[in-house]
Design an enzyme around this catalytic site. Structure first.
Site, mmCIF file in Angstrom:
data_model
loop_
_atom_site.group_PDB
_atom_site.id
_atom_site.type_symbol
_atom_site.label_atom_id
_atom_site.label_comp_id
_atom_site.label_asym_id
_atom_site.label_seq_id
_atom_site.Cartn_x
_atom_site.Cartn_y
_atom_site.Cartn_z
ATOM 1 C CG HIS A 213 -61.964 -22.722 15.372
ATOM 2 N ND1 HIS A 213 -61.129 -23.792 15.198
ATOM 3 C CD2 HIS A 213 -62.483 -22.887 16.616
ATOM 4 C CE1 HIS A 213 -61.137 -24.560 16.279
ATOM 5 N NE2 HIS A 213 -61.962 -24.026 17.150
ATOM 6 C CE1 TYR B 16 -60.187 -27.986 17.808
ATOM 7 C CE2 TYR B 16 -61.717 -29.727 17.216
ATOM 8 C CZ TYR B 16 -61.464 -28.503 17.805
ATOM 9 O OH TYR B 16 -62.495 -27.810 18.380
HETATM 10 N N1 LIG Z 1 -65.373 -24.211 18.613
HETATM 11 C C1 LIG Z 1 -64.514 -24.126 19.601
HETATM 12 O O1 LIG Z 1 -63.904 -23.072 19.818
HETATM 13 C C2 LIG Z 1 -64.287 -25.314 20.487
HETATM 14 C C3 LIG Z 1 -63.546 -25.169 21.669
HETATM 15 C C4 LIG Z 1 -63.374 -26.298 22.469
HETATM 16 C C5 LIG Z 1 -63.938 -27.524 22.101
HETATM 17 N N2 LIG Z 1 -64.638 -27.631 20.920
HETATM 18 C C6 LIG Z 1 -65.263 -28.914 20.511
HETATM 19 O O2 LIG Z 1 -66.073 -29.390 21.566
HETATM 20 C C7 LIG Z 1 -65.693 -30.738 21.857
HETATM 21 C C8 LIG Z 1 -65.969 -31.114 23.294
HETATM 22 O O3 LIG Z 1 -65.301 -30.250 24.178
HETATM 23 P P1 LIG Z 1 -64.053 -30.719 25.074
HETATM 24 O O4 LIG Z 1 -63.347 -31.847 24.417
HETATM 25 O O5 LIG Z 1 -63.282 -29.476 25.370
HETATM 26 O O6 LIG Z 1 -64.708 -31.132 26.479
HETATM 27 P P2 LIG Z 1 -65.932 -32.054 27.012
HETATM 28 O O7 LIG Z 1 -66.530 -32.854 25.913
HETATM 29 O O8 LIG Z 1 -66.786 -31.156 27.828
HETATM 30 O O9 LIG Z 1 -65.171 -32.972 28.044
HETATM 31 C C9 LIG Z 1 -64.263 -33.969 27.657
HETATM 32 C C10 LIG Z 1 -63.718 -34.603 28.942
HETATM 33 O O10 LIG Z 1 -64.775 -35.244 29.635
HETATM 34 C C11 LIG Z 1 -64.446 -36.621 29.817
HETATM 35 N N3 LIG Z 1 -65.690 -37.399 29.662
HETATM 36 C C12 LIG Z 1 -66.336 -37.676 28.504
HETATM 37 N N4 LIG Z 1 -67.458 -38.398 28.749
HETATM 38 C C13 LIG Z 1 -67.506 -38.578 30.088
HETATM 39 C C14 LIG Z 1 -68.416 -39.269 30.945
HETATM 40 N N5 LIG Z 1 -69.477 -39.884 30.457
HETATM 41 N N6 LIG Z 1 -68.166 -39.255 32.292
HETATM 42 C C15 LIG Z 1 -67.083 -38.628 32.788
HETATM 43 N N7 LIG Z 1 -66.182 -37.955 32.019
HETATM 44 C C16 LIG Z 1 -66.402 -37.946 30.684
HETATM 45 C C17 LIG Z 1 -63.408 -36.947 28.777
HETATM 46 O O11 LIG Z 1 -62.545 -37.961 29.230
HETATM 47 P P3 LIG Z 1 -62.216 -39.291 28.369
HETATM 48 O O12 LIG Z 1 -61.810 -38.845 26.988
HETATM 49 O O13 LIG Z 1 -61.131 -39.926 29.134
HETATM 50 O O14 LIG Z 1 -63.499 -40.095 28.373
HETATM 51 C C18 LIG Z 1 -62.654 -35.613 28.661
HETATM 52 O O15 LIG Z 1 -61.703 -35.508 29.703
HETATM 53 C C19 LIG Z 1 -64.211 -30.756 21.480
HETATM 54 O O16 LIG Z 1 -63.706 -32.067 21.411
HETATM 55 C C20 LIG Z 1 -64.247 -30.011 20.194
HETATM 56 O O17 LIG Z 1 -64.706 -30.844 19.138
HETATM 57 C C21 LIG Z 1 -64.826 -26.538 20.122
#
Ligand SMILES: NC(=O)c1ccc[n+]([C@@H]2O[C@H](COP(=O)([O-])OP(=O)(O)OC[C@H]3O[C@@H](n4cnc5c(N)ncnc54)[C@H](OP(=O)(O)O)[C@@H]3O)[C@@H](O)[C@H]2O)c1
Length: 276
Positions: free
Chosen positions: A108, A50
């Site tokens: 990862h 990241y």
């Molecule tokens: N291990 C892996 O392979 C892997 C892969 C992918 C992700 N991850 C981890 O998982 C974390 C979360 O996944 P993600 O970032 O892909 O997606 P997520 O948390 O499912 O979704 C994030 C999105 O949702 C929006 N959001 C957040 N809170 C909200 C609410 N209360 N109402 C409406 N929309 C909302 C955010 O917008 P705003 O920012 O504009 O609020 C952003 O566009 C990542 O940040 C990372 O740390 C790990």
């Protein structure tokens, strides 16, 4: 806000919800993580890939919250698969973070074609035994990958962080984790907004409890026994996403959200996805 904790199989504990930091980099990323800590998040999920480990750790240092009260989790990226390579990759992350030890460190992706995740797991065990990592785990491991590392080393990962949201509830993986004492963590717990926050079933459940759709989804995650890691760049949503411990979904509501299953949303198949 008090966040309940979950006990892991290695004697450590994690908050029941954490903060995702994917794409939160640079000054804006630093500010978002600062605000998440102020909101009350005590589990921060970063990764070498990241390119924000430094910002996340700096936000911890500047927060005024004692270091031992915050769990920072980072991840070993693909180019460091292998025993010696993992020692090097961990040190890169530790330097980026500027910490003496790392609370939680995860492989990862398994990248089975490369065929070195067992060697990496052995190195992770050594780093834990040397006191440089408090808790070791993996991401995106299937039953087969988990079985391999457990059989080869006898060490069960504390967590497996997997894609898990209403479109992909991962019931088989959750059952396997429960059987082996592995804590599930959910990545993209809000399905990156993809038909999760505006789905009529979810909106209906949310309205029944006077909460937002995102809160209903995150509560569903908690009741499935997973630790969701929602990412938000805005302080208001960060707070909203944390506030999921004052209501409870019925079994029927949990089942209705799980029934939205349609499958994996992105190309993250653990058997083929590679990130270097
Ligand atoms: N291990 C892996 O392979 C892997 C892969 C992918 C992700 N991850 C981890 O998982 C974390 C979360 O996944 P993600 O970032 O892909 O997606 P997520 O948390 O499912 O979704 C994030 C999105 O949702 C929006 N959001 C957040 N809170 C909200 C609410 N209360 N109402 C409406 N929309 C909302 C955010 O917008 P705003 O920012 O504009 O609020 C952003 O566009 C990542 O940040 C990372 O740390 C790990």
């Amino acid at each position: 806000m008090t966040i309940p904790e979950r006990a892991l199989n290695d004697g450590t504990k994690l908050p029941s919800i954490g903060f995702g930091t994917y794409q939160l980099d640079g000054d804006e990323g630093f500010a978002a993580v600062r605000s998440a800590i102020e909101s009350g998040y005590r589990l921060l999920d970063t990764a070498y890939s990241y390119e924000n480990e430094h910002q996340v750790a700096e936000a911890v240092r500047q927060s005024g919250v004692p270091r031992e009260e915050i769990v920072v989790a980072s991840k070993l990226t693909g180019r460091f698969h292998g025993y010696e390579e993992t020692l090097v990759g961990f040190e890169e992350s530790r330097k980026n973070l500027g910490f003496d030890y790392v609370d939680s460190f995860l492989i990862h992706w398994p990248m089975p074609r490369v065929g070195k995740f067992v060697d990496s797991w052995r190195a992770m065990i050594r780093l834990r035994d040397d006191g440089l990592i408090r808790s070791i785990g993996v991401c995106n491991f299937t039953e087969e990958h988990l079985t391999m590392i457990i059989n080869e080393t006898g060490v069960v990962p504390a967590v497996n962080q997997i894609e898990l949201h209403p479109h992909f509830p991962q019931s088989a993986m959750r059952a396997f984790h429960a059987e082996h004492g592995i804590q599930t963590q959910s990545w993209s717990p809000l399905a990156r907004q993809r038909d999760a926050v505006d789905n009529p079933v979810i909106v209906g459940v949310a309205e029944a409890h006077g909460v937002t759709p995102a809160q209903a989804v995150l509560r569903w995650q908690v009741q499935l026994g997973s630790i969701p890691l929602p990412k938000s760049s805005t302080a208001a949503r960060q707070l909203e996403n944390l506030d999921v411990f004052g209501f409870e979904l019925t079994e029927a509501e949990v089942a209705a959200i799980s029934a939205l299953e349609s499958g994996r949303l992105w190309g993250g198949d653990p058997n083929t996805n590679e990130e270097f």
